[in-house]
Design a protein around this motif. Structure first.
Motif, short mmCIF file in Angstrom:
data_model
loop_
_atom_site.label_atom_id
_atom_site.label_comp_id
_atom_site.label_asym_id
_atom_site.label_seq_id
_atom_site.Cartn_x
_atom_site.Cartn_y
_atom_site.Cartn_z
N PRO A 97 -10.10 -2.54 7.75
CA PRO A 97 -9.71 -3.67 8.62
C PRO A 97 -8.87 -4.73 7.91
O PRO A 97 -7.98 -5.33 8.51
N GLN A 98 -9.14 -4.96 6.61
CA GLN A 98 -8.44 -6.03 5.90
C GLN A 98 -7.08 -5.58 5.36
O GLN A 98 -6.31 -6.40 4.85
N ASP A 99 -6.76 -4.30 5.44
CA ASP A 99 -5.47 -3.82 4.97
C ASP A 99 -4.36 -4.26 5.92
O ASP A 99 -4.61 -4.54 7.10
N ALA A 176 -8.09 -5.92 -0.56
CA ALA A 176 -7.20 -5.45 0.50
C ALA A 176 -6.02 -4.72 -0.12
O ALA A 176 -5.68 -4.94 -1.28
N ALA A 177 -5.42 -3.86 0.66
CA ALA A 177 -4.23 -3.15 0.23
C ALA A 177 -3.18 -3.25 1.33
O ALA A 177 -3.47 -3.61 2.47
N PRO A 205 -0.92 -3.86 -5.13
CA PRO A 205 -1.77 -2.98 -4.32
C PRO A 205 -1.08 -2.53 -3.04
O PRO A 205 -1.43 -2.94 -1.93
N VAL A 206 -0.07 -1.67 -3.18
CA VAL A 206 0.72 -1.24 -2.04
C VAL A 206 0.87 0.28 -2.05
O VAL A 206 1.02 0.89 -3.12
N VAL A 207 0.81 0.87 -0.87
CA VAL A 207 1.06 2.30 -0.69
C VAL A 207 2.39 2.44 0.03
O VAL A 207 2.58 1.88 1.12
N PHE A 208 3.31 3.17 -0.58
CA PHE A 208 4.60 3.45 0.05
C PHE A 208 4.46 4.76 0.81
O PHE A 208 4.31 5.82 0.20
N ALA A 262 -5.35 1.46 -4.64
CA ALA A 262 -4.68 0.15 -4.67
C ALA A 262 -5.69 -0.98 -4.65
O ALA A 262 -5.56 -1.95 -5.41
N ARG A 263 -6.72 -0.86 -3.81
CA ARG A 263 -7.74 -1.91 -3.73
C ARG A 263 -8.51 -2.05 -5.02
O ARG A 263 -9.01 -3.14 -5.34
#
Length: 387
Positions: A97-99, A176-177, A205-208, A262-263
């Motif tokens: 939820p926090q992403d 978060a992420a 903390p990022v997913v591409f 990432a988190r």
């Protein structure tokens, strides 16, 4: 097939993803494990699988109705996601939820997963609003039309929460992420590569999440890169993984692992969802001018909805009552979308000046006043008998 063109009769980029492709569900609906990637696990209960199937079916129905509405002149344009439902639903449901997600203009399935009303999407393409949802409420940013620009926004946002929320503390609801969506063509943009640099050196903390649908409008993948896209990540200093983008379970497992990573403070991951754009780039595009039907037929056999249905049926997880109820729900959603789109109110002319800046801006205020005066001139002319 290997990472090469299938043959001259197909003549473009129909490939099977290569030996590194992470797949948990074959096109026939059989559960499998990759010998080197057994740590990617979709530990889901039957009710979870039925929920994913429901998502896939309803998202595709929204897409079909929007395409029909555009053909009927009710939308200015529409960017179809046909064939990419698993990539979007699998990754969307993997988010906590926090992403926070940063989409392009095709992430209707992710929007669905984040609770955005489809009518908000149609309003944007109808030209009556700028999206209509609150990004802070949905943790889903507004659509980005400029190719690749959202990757920089996502990286900056990730750097911000890295500092504000103490990523890696393990505190529930605090870590978060961020996930940034883009297509294979966007990987050729400078913005995307700059985002990779910033994310890597800042350990953001990022997913591409790249949906490689094989075509950047009319440009095939082999004219964009000489190596598989996921391997580019190594040059920037973070891991890359290629997942079967038509396998909702594999996408869910890989995305969840990347977001968890990432988190936990381990920095970015590049996920290449290997999928296919079954329709046109947008409703203003004609894909028959640059790709052959044989390629499309190959990918029809890899349909994300058919394979999950086959798995549910073969394992006794869903019966005809379930599918019939879902068909009825799909029809109800379609009716809601069609009528709701027609009922969307046209904006008032002066509304275009709202929400440009958070605070009042002198130039925008001046332009609003000048345009209001211009509109009033027509009312005055009408009162005097003019036209």
């Amino acid at each position: 097939m290997t990472d090469s063109v299938v043959g001259s009769e197909v003549g473009v980029s129909t490939i099977d993803g290569g030996p590194d492709l992470v797949q948990l569900l074959t096109p026939a609906g059989e559960r499998v494990e990759h010998p080197e990637y057994s740590h990617y696990v979709a530990d889901l209960q039957p009710e979870d699988l039925r929920a994913l199937y429901r998502d896939l079916v309803l998202v595709r129905r929204v897409d079909a109705e929007a395409t029909a509405l555009q053909r009927q002149g009710e939308l200015g344009i529409w960017a179809s996601l046909l064939g990419q439902e698993a990539a979007q639903v699998g990754s969307g449901r993997a988010m906590a939820p926090q992403d926070y997600a940063f989409p392009t203009y095709r992430e209707h399935g992710v929007a669905w997963c984040r609770g955005v009303d489809p009518l908000n999407l149609l309003g944007l393409f109808r030209g009556v609003n700028h999206g209509g949802w609150d990004p802070n409420e949905k943790n889903f940013h507004l659509y980005t039309i400029v190719i690749g620009a959202q990757t920089l926004h996502a990286t900056g946002y990730a750097m911000g929460i890295q500092r504000d929320h103490a990523v890696g503390t393990g505190e529930p609801g605090r870590d978060a992420a961020v996930i940034a969506y883009f297509g294979d063509g966007a990987t050729s943009q400078g913005d995307v590569n700059e985002a990779f640099v910033f994310a890597a050196v800042q350990n953001a903390p990022v997913v591409f999440f790249c949906q490689n649908n094989q075509w950047a409008i009319s440009e095939p993948s082999e004219r964009q890169t000489r190596i598989p896209l996921y391997k580019r990540a190594a040059g920037f200093g973070f891991p890359g993984v290629r997942v079967d983008g038509n396998d909702v379970l594999a996408v869910y497992a890989v995305t969840k692992a990347a977001l968890d990573n990432a988190r936990n403070g381990n920095g970015p991951t590049f996920v290449e969802a290997f999928t296919y754009r079954m329709g046109a780039h947008t409703t203003s595009d004609d894909p028959t001018r640059y790709r052959v039907s044989a390629e499309v037929e190959v990918w029809k056999e890899r349909d994300p909805i058919s394979r999950l249905r086959a798995h549910l049926v073969a394992n006794g997880m869903a019966d005809e009552d379930f599918f019939n109820a879902l068909d009825a729900e799909s029809d109800e959603l379609a009716a809601h979308v069609r009528q709701g789109c027609l009922d969307l109110p046209d904006p008032k002319p002066l509304d275009m000046f709202e929400h440009v800046y958070v605070d009042e801006h002198p130039l925008v205020a001046q332009e609003r006043a000048e345009f209001a005066e211009y509109l009033e001139s027509f009312a005055d002319a009408g009162h005097e008998g003019g036209h």
